[in-house]
Design a protein around this motif. Structure first.
Motif, PDB file in Angstrom:
ATOM      1  N   ALA A  30       0.813  -1.219   0.000  1.00 11.65           N
ATOM      2  CA  ALA A  30       0.000   0.000   0.000  1.00 11.65           C
ATOM      3  C   ALA A  30       0.844   1.266   0.000  1.00 11.65           C
ATOM      4  O   ALA A  30       0.490   2.252  -0.655  1.00 11.65           O
ATOM      5  N   PHE A  31       1.973   1.240   0.727  1.00 15.74           N
ATOM      6  CA  PHE A  31       2.718   2.480   0.926  1.00 15.74           C
ATOM      7  C   PHE A  31       4.175   2.412   0.477  1.00 15.74           C
ATOM      8  O   PHE A  31       4.901   3.395   0.625  1.00 15.74           O
ATOM      9  N   GLY A  36       2.266   5.044   6.859  1.00 15.26           N
ATOM     10  CA  GLY A  36       0.854   4.804   6.587  1.00 15.26           C
ATOM     11  C   GLY A  36       0.324   3.677   7.454  1.00 15.26           C
ATOM     12  O   GLY A  36       1.087   3.025   8.185  1.00 15.26           O
ATOM     13  N   VAL A  38      -2.399   0.290   7.410  1.00 23.98           N
ATOM     14  CA  VAL A  38      -3.263  -0.648   6.694  1.00 23.98           C
ATOM     15  C   VAL A  38      -4.197  -1.306   7.710  1.00 23.98           C
ATOM     16  O   VAL A  38      -3.756  -1.789   8.753  1.00 23.98           O
ATOM     17  N   GLU A 172      -2.345   8.429   6.635  1.00 29.21           N
ATOM     18  CA  GLU A 172      -3.064   7.862   5.500  1.00 29.21           C
ATOM     19  C   GLU A 172      -3.431   6.432   5.862  1.00 29.21           C
ATOM     20  O   GLU A 172      -2.606   5.683   6.386  1.00 29.21           O
ATOM     21  N   CYS A 174      -5.271   2.822   4.584  1.00 26.37           N
ATOM     22  CA  CYS A 174      -5.757   1.980   3.493  1.00 26.37           C
ATOM     23  C   CYS A 174      -6.526   0.803   4.095  1.00 26.37           C
ATOM     24  O   CYS A 174      -5.947  -0.004   4.826  1.00 26.37           O
ATOM     25  N   VAL A 176      -8.497  -2.649   3.601  1.00 27.27           N
ATOM     26  CA  VAL A 176      -8.600  -3.766   2.663  1.00 27.27           C
ATOM     27  C   VAL A 176      -9.275  -4.957   3.348  1.00 27.27           C
ATOM     28  O   VAL A 176      -9.555  -4.928   4.536  1.00 27.27           O
ATOM     29  N   LEU A 203      -8.534   8.401   4.306  1.00 28.60           N
ATOM     30  CA  LEU A 203      -8.645   7.095   3.659  1.00 28.60           C
ATOM     31  C   LEU A 203      -8.093   7.186   2.240  1.00 28.60           C
ATOM     32  O   LEU A 203      -8.428   8.114   1.493  1.00 28.60           O
ATOM     33  N   VAL A 204      -7.280   6.202   1.874  1.00 26.96           N
ATOM     34  CA  VAL A 204      -6.694   6.148   0.532  1.00 26.96           C
ATOM     35  C   VAL A 204      -6.894   4.761  -0.045  1.00 26.96           C
ATOM     36  O   VAL A 204      -7.091   3.784   0.687  1.00 26.96           O
ATOM     37  N   GLU A 205      -6.849   4.680  -1.364  1.00 26.71           N
ATOM     38  CA  GLU A 205      -6.920   3.378  -2.034  1.00 26.71           C
ATOM     39  C   GLU A 205      -5.573   2.685  -1.935  1.00 26.71           C
ATOM     40  O   GLU A 205      -4.536   3.353  -2.015  1.00 26.71           O
TER      41      GLU A 205
END
Length: 205
Positions: A30-31, A36, A38, A172, A174, A176, A203-205
């Motif tokens: 993710a990063f 970040g 997760v 940030e 993510c 999932v 929130l980020v993709e």
């Protein structure tokens, strides 16, 4: 067929091999090594983050018997617990019990108990009930909505704790995992709960 095959040896020059869980590979993916967080919510749940100094912190994911906060397993188990309380009169009977028992193929509380203690049931057995609760929540069932809301808030708390431990003021995040991806009521509830609990998170993709 007469075809000859030859297995060639492969030589790896590795100084270190790390065997780790999917939360670490998800964080790396993710990063790409940057800071970040997760959050994984599937059958189980776990949160892991990294700060700018490379420090890691893990929150949750301690196994389904101890800690499945915010997971599909937790949602299914909590819903099923309400259903047997409806059956014995502690709560008013409703659509939640009927829908969950239909999914299980159970016609009484004893049949529910027999199903969940079966060795093959386990966390996956509870988790497969989560979509039923998601559907009920989206249709306005208050008991299902309460179950989903508790899980959404539990996920937000995991993120906030991780951010605090790592000193991430504007993390940030993510999210999932199958539960967050497929359970719309959980996904929207988590986003709202995170905004309330940790308004600087993004929130980020």
């Amino acid at each position: 067929t007469g075809v000859q095959t030859c297995a060639l040896p492969i030589y790896l020059n590795l100084e270190q091999v790390l065997v780790t869980g999917d939360e670490q590979t998800a964080l790396a993916g993710a990063f790409a090594g940057d800071a970040g967080i997760v959050l994984i919510s599937g059958t189980g749940s776990i949160c892991v983050g990294r700060n700018g100094n490379g420090e890691l912190h893990r929150c949750g994911g301690w196994g389904w018997l101890l800690d499945g906060a915010g997971s599909a397993m937790d949602i299914g188990r909590d819903g099923l617990a309400l259903s047997v309380q409806m059956a014995d009169g502690r709560l008013e009977d409703g659509a939640l019990r009927q829908a969950l028992w239909q999914e299980l193929g159970a016609d009484c509380a004893r049949a529910v108990k027999a199903a969940v203690v079966d060795p093959g049931f386990g966390p996956a057995g509870f988790a497969r009930l989560a979509p039923v609760l998601n559907g009920l929540a989206l249709s306005g069932d208050p008991q299902a909505q309460a179950v989903i809301q508790r899980s959404a808030e539990a996920l937000a708390a995991m993120v906030c704790s991780t951010a605090g431990q790592l000193g991430l003021a504007q993390p940030e995040v993510c999210g999932v995992g199958g539960a967050l991806r497929h359970l719309g009521s959980l996904r929207s509830g988590f986003a709202a709960a995170l905004q309330r609990a940790c308004p600087e998170a993004r929130l980020v993709e």
